[in-house]
Design a protein around this motif. Sequence first.
Motif, PDB file in Angstrom:
ATOM      1  N   MET A   1       0.845  -1.164   0.000  1.00  0.00           N
ATOM      2  CA  MET A   1       0.000   0.000   0.000  1.00  0.00           C
ATOM      3  C   MET A   1       0.892   1.229   0.000  1.00  0.00           C
ATOM      4  SD  MET A   1      -3.172   1.006   2.488  1.00  0.00           S
ATOM      5  CE  MET A   1      -3.226  -0.604   3.102  1.00  0.00           C
ATOM      6  N   ALA A   2       0.588   2.187  -0.849  1.00  0.00           N
ATOM      7  CA  ALA A   2       1.392   3.397  -0.963  1.00  0.00           C
ATOM      8  C   ALA A   2       1.054   4.347   0.174  1.00  0.00           C
ATOM      9  CB  ALA A   2       1.125   4.082  -2.292  1.00  0.00           C
ATOM     10  N   THR A   3       2.037   5.080   0.600  1.00  0.00           N
ATOM     11  CA  THR A   3       1.811   6.108   1.600  1.00  0.00           C
ATOM     12  C   THR A   3       2.349   7.405   1.057  1.00  0.00           C
ATOM     13  OG1 THR A   3       3.921   5.662   2.666  1.00  0.00           O
ATOM     14  CG2 THR A   3       2.002   4.501   3.532  1.00  0.00           C
ATOM     15  N   THR A   4       1.776   8.497   1.547  1.00  0.00           N
ATOM     16  CA  THR A   4       2.262   9.791   1.098  1.00  0.00           C
ATOM     17  C   THR A   4       3.106  10.406   2.185  1.00  0.00           C
ATOM     18  OG1 THR A   4       0.261  10.866   1.882  1.00  0.00           O
ATOM     19  CG2 THR A   4       0.324  10.248  -0.447  1.00  0.00           C
ATOM     20  N   ASP A   5       4.151  11.083   1.790  1.00  0.00           N
ATOM     21  CA  ASP A   5       5.047  11.738   2.722  1.00  0.00           C
ATOM     22  C   ASP A   5       4.581  13.172   2.876  1.00  0.00           C
ATOM     23  OD1 ASP A   5       7.103  12.522   4.321  1.00  0.00           O
ATOM     24  OD2 ASP A   5       8.651  12.491   2.744  1.00  0.00           O
ATOM     25  N   THR A   6       4.038  13.497   4.059  1.00  0.00           N
ATOM     26  CA  THR A   6       3.512  14.835   4.268  1.00  0.00           C
ATOM     27  C   THR A   6       4.537  15.759   4.909  1.00  0.00           C
ATOM     28  OG1 THR A   6       2.574  14.112   6.366  1.00  0.00           O
ATOM     29  CG2 THR A   6       1.124  14.076   4.430  1.00  0.00           C
ATOM     30  N   SER A   7       5.748  15.279   5.172  1.00  0.00           N
ATOM     31  CA  SER A   7       6.750  16.104   5.838  1.00  0.00           C
ATOM     32  C   SER A   7       7.243  17.229   4.947  1.00  0.00           C
ATOM     33  CB  SER A   7       7.917  15.235   6.324  1.00  0.00           C
ATOM     34  OG  SER A   7       8.504  14.586   5.222  1.00  0.00           O
ATOM     35  N   LYS A   8       7.381  17.004   3.671  1.00  0.00           N
ATOM     36  CA  LYS A   8       7.826  18.067   2.772  1.00  0.00           C
ATOM     37  C   LYS A   8       6.815  18.213   1.636  1.00  0.00           C
ATOM     38  CE  LYS A   8      10.693  14.898   0.215  1.00  0.00           C
ATOM     39  NZ  LYS A   8      11.892  14.567  -0.411  1.00  0.00           N
ATOM     40  N   PRO A   9       6.310  19.419   1.448  1.00  0.00           N
ATOM     41  CA  PRO A   9       5.332  19.605   0.378  1.00  0.00           C
ATOM     42  C   PRO A   9       5.988  19.454  -0.988  1.00  0.00           C
ATOM     43  CG  PRO A   9       5.816  21.705   1.474  1.00  0.00           C
ATOM     44  CD  PRO A   9       6.583  20.636   2.187  1.00  0.00           C
ATOM     45  N   ARG A  10       5.326  18.691  -1.850  1.00  0.00           N
ATOM     46  CA  ARG A  10       5.844  18.476  -3.196  1.00  0.00           C
ATOM     47  C   ARG A  10       5.127  19.416  -4.147  1.00  0.00           C
ATOM     48  NH1 ARG A  10       6.355  12.670  -5.237  1.00  0.00           N
ATOM     49  NH2 ARG A  10       4.774  13.576  -6.544  1.00  0.00           N
ATOM     50  N   THR A  11       5.868  19.961  -5.061  1.00  0.00           N
ATOM     51  CA  THR A  11       5.234  20.786  -6.079  1.00  0.00           C
ATOM     52  C   THR A  11       4.962  19.905  -7.282  1.00  0.00           C
ATOM     53  OG1 THR A  11       7.397  21.473  -6.876  1.00  0.00           O
ATOM     54  CG2 THR A  11       6.300  22.945  -5.335  1.00  0.00           C
ATOM     55  N   PRO A  12       3.734  19.962  -7.777  1.00  0.00           N
ATOM     56  CA  PRO A  12       3.404  19.131  -8.940  1.00  0.00           C
ATOM     57  C   PRO A  12       4.235  19.520 -10.158  1.00  0.00           C
ATOM     58  CG  PRO A  12       1.416  19.991  -7.900  1.00  0.00           C
ATOM     59  CD  PRO A  12       2.574  20.686  -7.267  1.00  0.00           C
ATOM     60  N   ASN A  13       4.548  18.537 -10.960  1.00  0.00           N
ATOM     61  CA  ASN A  13       5.298  18.753 -12.192  1.00  0.00           C
ATOM     62  C   ASN A  13       4.290  19.005 -13.305  1.00  0.00           C
ATOM     63  OD1 ASN A  13       6.649  18.223 -14.697  1.00  0.00           O
ATOM     64  ND2 ASN A  13       8.306  17.262 -13.529  1.00  0.00           N
ATOM     65  N   HIS A  14       4.181  20.246 -13.738  1.00  0.00           N
ATOM     66  CA  HIS A  14       3.178  20.617 -14.732  1.00  0.00           C
ATOM     67  C   HIS A  14       3.360  19.864 -16.042  1.00  0.00           C
ATOM     68  CE1 HIS A  14       2.993  24.709 -12.463  1.00  0.00           C
ATOM     69  NE2 HIS A  14       2.338  23.756 -11.821  1.00  0.00           N
ATOM     70  N   GLY A  15       4.601  19.703 -16.466  1.00  0.00           N
ATOM     71  CA  GLY A  15       4.874  19.006 -17.725  1.00  0.00           C
ATOM     72  C   GLY A  15       4.412  17.556 -17.686  1.00  0.00           C
ATOM     73  N   LYS A  16       4.744  16.875 -16.587  1.00  0.00           N
ATOM     74  CA  LYS A  16       4.318  15.473 -16.445  1.00  0.00           C
ATOM     75  C   LYS A  16       2.801  15.379 -16.362  1.00  0.00           C
ATOM     76  CE  LYS A  16       8.364  13.360 -14.310  1.00  0.00           C
ATOM     77  NZ  LYS A  16       8.892  12.715 -13.108  1.00  0.00           N
ATOM     78  N   ASN A  17       2.197  16.336 -15.645  1.00  0.00           N
ATOM     79  CA  ASN A  17       0.735  16.330 -15.535  1.00  0.00           C
ATOM     80  C   ASN A  17       0.083  16.548 -16.889  1.00  0.00           C
ATOM     81  OD1 ASN A  17       1.009  15.891 -12.818  1.00  0.00           O
ATOM     82  ND2 ASN A  17       0.517  17.983 -12.214  1.00  0.00           N
ATOM     83  N   LEU A  18       0.630  17.471 -17.657  1.00  0.00           N
ATOM     84  CA  LEU A  18       0.117  17.719 -19.006  1.00  0.00           C
ATOM     85  C   LEU A  18       0.185  16.437 -19.826  1.00  0.00           C
ATOM     86  CD1 LEU A  18      -0.779  19.512 -21.382  1.00  0.00           C
ATOM     87  CD2 LEU A  18       1.642  20.093 -21.712  1.00  0.00           C
ATOM     88  N   LYS A  19       1.302  15.757 -19.758  1.00  0.00           N
ATOM     89  CA  LYS A  19       1.487  14.517 -20.517  1.00  0.00           C
ATOM     90  C   LYS A  19       0.501  13.443 -20.055  1.00  0.00           C
ATOM     91  CE  LYS A  19       4.858  11.043 -21.838  1.00  0.00           C
ATOM     92  NZ  LYS A  19       6.215  10.584 -21.795  1.00  0.00           N
ATOM     93  N   ARG A  20       0.341  13.293 -18.728  1.00  0.00           N
ATOM     94  CA  ARG A  20      -0.579  12.280 -18.191  1.00  0.00           C
ATOM     95  C   ARG A  20      -2.000  12.513 -18.689  1.00  0.00           C
ATOM     96  NH1 ARG A  20       2.430  13.056 -13.342  1.00  0.00           N
ATOM     97  NH2 ARG A  20       3.789  11.281 -13.024  1.00  0.00           N
ATOM     98  N   PHE A  21      -2.466  13.762 -18.581  1.00  0.00           N
ATOM     99  CA  PHE A  21      -3.837  14.056 -19.008  1.00  0.00           C
ATOM    100  C   PHE A  21      -3.983  13.865 -20.514  1.00  0.00           C
ATOM    101  CE2 PHE A  21      -4.189  16.318 -14.895  1.00  0.00           C
ATOM    102  CZ  PHE A  21      -5.319  15.665 -14.431  1.00  0.00           C
ATOM    103  N   ARG A  22      -2.995  14.293 -21.288  1.00  0.00           N
ATOM    104  CA  ARG A  22      -3.053  14.124 -22.743  1.00  0.00           C
ATOM    105  C   ARG A  22      -3.160  12.646 -23.091  1.00  0.00           C
ATOM    106  NH1 ARG A  22       0.516  12.525 -26.124  1.00  0.00           N
ATOM    107  NH2 ARG A  22       2.338  12.881 -24.815  1.00  0.00           N
ATOM    108  N   GLU A  23      -2.339  11.819 -22.427  1.00  0.00           N
ATOM    109  CA  GLU A  23      -2.358  10.378 -22.703  1.00  0.00           C
ATOM    110  C   GLU A  23      -3.660   9.734 -22.229  1.00  0.00           C
ATOM    111  OE1 GLU A  23       1.299   9.133 -20.828  1.00  0.00           O
ATOM    112  OE2 GLU A  23       2.450   9.428 -22.677  1.00  0.00           O
ATOM    113  N   MET A  24      -4.155  10.181 -21.062  1.00  0.00           N
ATOM    114  CA  MET A  24      -5.424   9.622 -20.568  1.00  0.00           C
ATOM    115  C   MET A  24      -6.569   9.925 -21.530  1.00  0.00           C
ATOM    116  SD  MET A  24      -5.648   9.985 -16.446  1.00  0.00           S
ATOM    117  CE  MET A  24      -4.767  11.502 -16.135  1.00  0.00           C
TER     118      MET A  24
END
Length: 152
Positions: free
Chosen positions: A1-24
């Motif tokens: 089971m995956a867990t999220t690390d809340t200790s350090k905020p992650r900034t989303p990668n816009h380029g990867k997100n764009l690619k994911r949505f385009r592919e989806m």
Amino acid sequence: MATTDTSKPRTPNHGKNLKRFREMLGLKQEALADKLGEGRSQRKLSYLEGKETIEASEIEELAKALNLPAEAILNFDEEKAVYNIQNNYDHTTNPTHGLNYNATFNPLDKFVEAVQKNDELVAETKRLYEDLLKAEREKNALLERLLNDKSK
């Protein structure tokens, strides 16, 4: 089971997100470039998908072409989405889901009903068999009588 690390905020990668949505959405870079219009090419999209951050105005234009809210590209976090799906999926929230079927009858009652019906069918079959045997015996007796009458 995956867990999220809340200790350090992650900034989303816009380029990867764009690619994911385009592919989806099943779009190739060329198709998205065509949707965006003049001055856009597959090469430019490839460049944008490789960037970590994309300007807000550019995101708005891309989101509009993908028919998505800009926030989807800006804030999508795959790790959080997977975590959410794994930890919050509840079969009981969807009443039409087949795995949450609650019978409105007692299955044992249905089983007993089926056994009784089977017993009735067996009894009917026996009765029909006895009737058939009786008819055969009568036919044989009649034939014997006919043969005896003929031989006299």
